[in-house]
Design an enzyme around this catalytic site. Structure first.
Site, PDB file in Angstrom:
ATOM      1  N   ASP A 134      15.223 -46.362 -35.454  1.00  0.00           N
ATOM      2  CA  ASP A 134      14.805 -47.526 -34.637  1.00  0.00           C
ATOM      3  C   ASP A 134      15.860 -48.057 -33.664  1.00  0.00           C
ATOM      4  O   ASP A 134      16.080 -49.278 -33.587  1.00  0.00           O
ATOM      5  CB  ASP A 134      14.348 -48.676 -35.561  1.00  0.00           C
ATOM      6  CG  ASP A 134      13.121 -48.304 -36.390  1.00  0.00           C
ATOM      7  OD1 ASP A 134      12.754 -47.117 -36.432  1.00  0.00           O
ATOM      8  OD2 ASP A 134      12.528 -49.206 -37.018  1.00  0.00           O
ATOM      9  N   HIS A 155       4.513 -50.746 -32.610  1.00  0.00           N
ATOM     10  CA  HIS A 155       3.496 -51.711 -33.021  1.00  0.00           C
ATOM     11  C   HIS A 155       2.446 -51.979 -31.942  1.00  0.00           C
ATOM     12  O   HIS A 155       2.780 -52.038 -30.747  1.00  0.00           O
ATOM     13  CB  HIS A 155       4.157 -53.049 -33.368  1.00  0.00           C
ATOM     14  CG  HIS A 155       5.136 -52.998 -34.500  1.00  0.00           C
ATOM     15  ND1 HIS A 155       4.963 -52.213 -35.616  1.00  0.00           N
ATOM     16  CD2 HIS A 155       6.312 -53.666 -34.696  1.00  0.00           C
ATOM     17  CE1 HIS A 155       5.980 -52.405 -36.445  1.00  0.00           C
ATOM     18  NE2 HIS A 155       6.818 -53.267 -35.915  1.00  0.00           N
ATOM     19  N   LYS A 214       6.086 -45.217 -36.172  1.00  0.00           N
ATOM     20  CA  LYS A 214       5.599 -45.807 -37.426  1.00  0.00           C
ATOM     21  C   LYS A 214       5.046 -47.206 -37.202  1.00  0.00           C
ATOM     22  O   LYS A 214       5.358 -47.837 -36.192  1.00  0.00           O
ATOM     23  CB  LYS A 214       6.718 -45.850 -38.467  1.00  0.00           C
ATOM     24  CG  LYS A 214       7.885 -46.728 -38.069  1.00  0.00           C
ATOM     25  CD  LYS A 214       9.017 -46.618 -39.077  1.00  0.00           C
ATOM     26  CE  LYS A 214      10.268 -47.322 -38.621  1.00  0.00           C
ATOM     27  NZ  LYS A 214      10.156 -48.768 -38.488  1.00  0.00           N
ATOM     28  N   CYS A 252      14.965 -51.414 -41.874  1.00  0.00           N
ATOM     29  CA  CYS A 252      14.439 -50.056 -41.721  1.00  0.00           C
ATOM     30  C   CYS A 252      15.399 -48.980 -42.212  1.00  0.00           C
ATOM     31  O   CYS A 252      14.967 -47.957 -42.738  1.00  0.00           O
ATOM     32  CB  CYS A 252      13.998 -49.831 -40.285  1.00  0.00           C
ATOM     33  SG  CYS A 252      12.484 -50.785 -39.934  1.00  0.00           S
TER      34      CYS A 252
HETATM   35  C1  VGL Z   1      12.828 -53.675 -38.317  1.00  0.00           C
HETATM   36  C2  VGL Z   1      12.273 -55.882 -38.614  1.00  0.00           C
HETATM   37  C3  VGL Z   1      10.987 -55.637 -38.194  1.00  0.00           C
HETATM   38  C4  VGL Z   1      13.875 -52.608 -38.376  1.00  0.00           C
HETATM   39  C5  VGL Z   1      11.544 -53.416 -37.898  1.00  0.00           C
HETATM   40  O1  VGL Z   1      13.783 -51.614 -37.598  1.00  0.00           O
HETATM   41  O2  VGL Z   1      14.818 -52.736 -39.178  1.00  0.00           O
HETATM   42  N1  VGL Z   1      13.176 -54.908 -38.674  1.00  0.00           N
HETATM   43  N2  VGL Z   1      10.635 -54.399 -37.849  1.00  0.00           N
HETATM   44 ZN    ZN Z   2       8.729 -53.944 -36.835  1.00  0.00          ZN
END
Ligand code: VGL
Ligand code: ZN
Length: 198
Positions: free
Chosen positions: A19, A63, A105, A144
């Site tokens: 991410d 998302h 995802k 994540c």
């Molecule tokens: C994440 C909060 C919400 C992450 C993803 O990638 O760690 N954190 N969505």
């Molecule tokens: Zn997220």
């Protein structure tokens, strides 16, 4: 760490960049403190993997605009990483190889997954590439990265956590440090770039 723990990259190794998306970097809608620091750190590992033709995976939050994790839907987060927006793009400076496998995802309104393994074909892709040892870094340590590492270990992979290429949200102070402790406890080995054999 250092010369006594030289890690030799070998066949069976895979790198997972978790991410590393604009919304998690400074200026983004869910900015992780010092999130941009993971980019040059990951680029060094990416270069080492590319030089040895070892596989690279990049996960991304992807998302819909009405995702369940957003506050408007009763979730805890501001809107972030909405599919096909600039905030969802990988950091422009992240040097992903052309052959990197992108894993999207949490792409439907009703399901969230902090883990790159949740609702994706990541495990199948890794097994198809005969990966055994996963080098995992990115954002965020306490969400994540933690959940991806947890699932990787549960699925039987050996995990090397890239301690110099992760940063935490730290909603509660110490969350990142606790996540690191938990990952170690589960069997992940925390390494730094200097631990790699030249
Ligand atoms: C994440 C909060 C919400 C992450 C993803 O990638 O760690 N954190 N969505
Ligand atoms: Zn997220």
């Amino acid at each position: 760490m250092g010369p006594n723990s030289s890690i030799k990259l070998q066949s069976g190794d895979a790198l997972i960049a978790v991410d590393v998306q604009n919304d998690f970097l400074p200026g983004g809608s869910l900015a992780v403190p010092e999130g941009d620091a993971v980019v040059p750190a990951l680029n060094r590992y990416l270069a080492a993997f590319s030089a040895r033709s070892l596989p690279v995976f990049a996960t991304r939050d992807w998302h819909p605009p009405n995702h369940c994790s957003f506050k408007a839907q009763g979730g805890i987060w501001p809107p972030h990483c909405v599919a096909a927006t600039r905030g969802a793009e990988f950091a422009p400076e992240l040097a992903l190889p052309a052959a990197a496998v992108i894993i999207s995802k949490a792409a439907t309104p009703e399901t969230d997954s902090y883990s790159g393994f949740g609702g994706t074909d990541l495990a199948a892709r890794l097994r198809a590439g005969v990966a055994r040892r996963l080098f995992i870094g990115g954002l965020a340590t306490d969400y994540c990265v933690l959940n991806t590492v947890r699932d990787a270990i549960t699925q039987g992979f050996e995990v090397l956590l890239l301690e110099d290429a992760v940063r935490a949200v730290d909603v509660k102070p110490g969350d990142g440090a606790r996540a690191l402790g938990e990952m170690r406890q589960l069997g992940a080995r925390a390494i730094r770039y200097a631990d790699l054999a030249p």
